[in-house]
Design an enzyme around this catalytic site. Structure first.
Site, PDB file in Angstrom:
ATOM      1  N   ASP A 147     -10.210   2.976   1.816  1.00  0.00           N
ATOM      2  CA  ASP A 147     -10.416   2.344   3.126  1.00  0.00           C
ATOM      3  C   ASP A 147     -11.257   3.253   4.039  1.00  0.00           C
ATOM      4  OD1 ASP A 147      -8.922   0.136   2.405  1.00  0.00           O
ATOM      5  OD2 ASP A 147      -7.057   0.897   3.253  1.00  0.00           O
TER       6      ASP A 147
ATOM      7  N   LYS B 255       0.799  -1.230   0.000  1.00  0.00           N
ATOM      8  CA  LYS B 255       0.000   0.000   0.000  1.00  0.00           C
ATOM      9  C   LYS B 255       0.836   1.287   0.000  1.00  0.00           C
ATOM     10  CE  LYS B 255      -4.372  -1.475   1.926  1.00  0.00           C
ATOM     11  NZ  LYS B 255      -5.300  -1.282   3.042  1.00  0.00           N
TER      12      LYS B 255
END
Ligand code: ATR
Length: 254
Positions: A85, A49
């Protein structure tokens, strides 16, 4: 769940969503090859990420603030990195968190996205972590408060929304798995006034989610958050609103 959504959006013929495993040293080359080969985008998960954020030519506000990206989009202009997210977590909540007293359990990557989302939406955020220094660091960066990691349990009456981002509950409740005793709040002290989001998920409901819902709390599980994160990525790539109920059904059918 992505392919079920693409089918309902009428894109099944042209689009498909597939899993690709890649080791960190090969990540950047793979992404650049995908961009060159005409892929629309990619979801990226741990441990890539941060690398996803670093290789992008353009970075969305959330991804920059959280310091990680889970969604890449490829266009002739270059690679764009975004983070769904936080958006997915907020979309999964039963009510807007503004003004709520929120307790975030954990201080890892997921906690960072959750705590950032809650602070940005105007909740009062307290962070607890097994290793308290990490809670202090995260809280300091985001404008939240850190709670000490003592043996004393926290009073559930002090919170409206509890979010478990730790891996406690992830391995089921079998022998050797860390149990609810590792967390600072008693699941059976949660009741009708509480909302619990347990990001831990597995084939069965977690012990925390099941105890909390048994006592009347409103519970959102990790799969529901995953559905909304996936939908937010699909919205970026397709420009269309994904069918949440279809995605939910497909996710839960597995
Ligand atoms: P993620 O990307 O899902 O957030 P992570 O960054 O590895 O995963 O973070 C895992 C979190 O679970 C951390 O907050 C970790 O606490 P530490 O910082 O003290 O390691 C927490 N965690 C893992 N095992 C735990 C346990 N047995 N009890 C309490 N917290 C635990």
């Amino acid at each position: 769940m992505h392919n079920a959504a693409l089918a309902e959006l009428g894109l099944a013929g042209e689009w498909s969503y597939e899993a690709i495993e890649v080791a960190p040293p090969d990540f950047e080359a793979l992404v650049r090859r995908m961009a060159a080969e005409g892929f629309v985008g990619a979801n990226v998960t741990v441990p890539h990420k941060v690398a996803a954020l670093e290789l992008a030519g353009e970075v969305g506000e959330e991804a920059r603030a959280i310091g990680a990206a889970n969604t890449l989009s490829f266009s002739p202009g270059g690679i764009v990195a975004e983070n769904t997210d936080a958006r997915g977590f907020l979309d999964a909540l039963p009510a807007p968190p503004a003004g709520k007293r929120a307790l975030v359990l954990g201080a890892g990557g997921s906690a960072r996205a959750v705590a950032w989302a809650l602070v940005t939406e105007g909740a009062q955020v307290s962070i607890w972590n097994r290793t308290p220094e990490k809670a202090e660091r995260l809280a300091g960066e985001l404008g939240a408060s850190a709670l000490p990691s003592s043996d004393e349990r926290l009073a559930s009456a002090d919170f409206d929304l509890i979010v478990n981002t730790t891996t406690v509950g992830m391995g089921g409740s079998g022998e050797g798995a860390p149990g609810l005793k590792s967390l600072p709040i008693r699941a059976d002290s949660l009741g009708e006034t509480h909302q619990l989001v347990d990001l831990a998920y597995g084939p069965d409901e977690t012990e925390l989610a099941s105890a909390a819902s048994g006592h009347g709390a409103t519970v959102v599980d990790g799969l529901e958050v995953l559905v909304h994160q996936g939908a937010a990525s699909l919205r970026i790539w397709t420009g269309q609103d994904p069918p949440i109920e279809t995605m939910r059904r497909a996710a839960r059918a597995k």
